[in-house]
Design an enzyme around this catalytic site. Sequence first.
Site: not given
Length: 242
Positions: A89, A173, A202
């Site tokens: 991320s 995601d 995610h």
Amino acid sequence: MAKPPTKPLKILMLHGFTQSGPLFRAKTRALEKNLQKAFPAGAPDAWGWWRRKGEDPANAVYDGLEAGFERVAQVLKEEGPFDGVIGFSQGGCAAAFVASLLDEGRRDAFQAWEKQGGMRYPSSLLREEEVVHPPMKFAAIYSGFKATENPLYSAFYEPKIRTPTLHFIGTMDTVVEEKRSLKLMEQFEDSKDRVVYHPGGHFLPSSQKQYVGALIGFIKEVLGRGGTNNAEENAEDMDVPF
């Protein structure tokens, strides 16, 4: 199967926004164990983030970025050299930053872009006018994204990053959309055939055989220890040691 490395394989691990080193390690324990099985002397470690500021997300500023680089530089100096970097991320964006900063000739790019409003090359990554760490041999980026279009950050991506990189994208995601991850992937010279999709959201797929196998095969390939040329096509057929 590739022979174990003659020295420990070291990977810098960069967590996502609002996470911490211990939390990220807890989330990646399965991945860490599988990497340690494939590379018995492996020892992942941690850190690096910032806070986005500005009303326009496309032109935002990353507040605290320098402090993040100072922490990364400290780890590089005290615990390096590292073979590669893995990020999730926001940590995926940071992993691309780190790979870029350690590229040969990147300081020249920063000096050129500084004249056009770009940021300076982080002084924390220099020691006696030399970069404190050699280029990363590889990077693995999970749910990563390209920095904002603010000219401050142009030098990270122009010229493109040369570090061999494997990108993982979750098809479900909703935090980091696919197009943002693909935009980051395009900033690397060797982006072709360097993406693995997983049917999730995610998160970092750290235990499923095909996705861990893709990472292991990629690392073996770039380190010259065997592996395959196309991680996405051959992940499920890999002979992995677990």
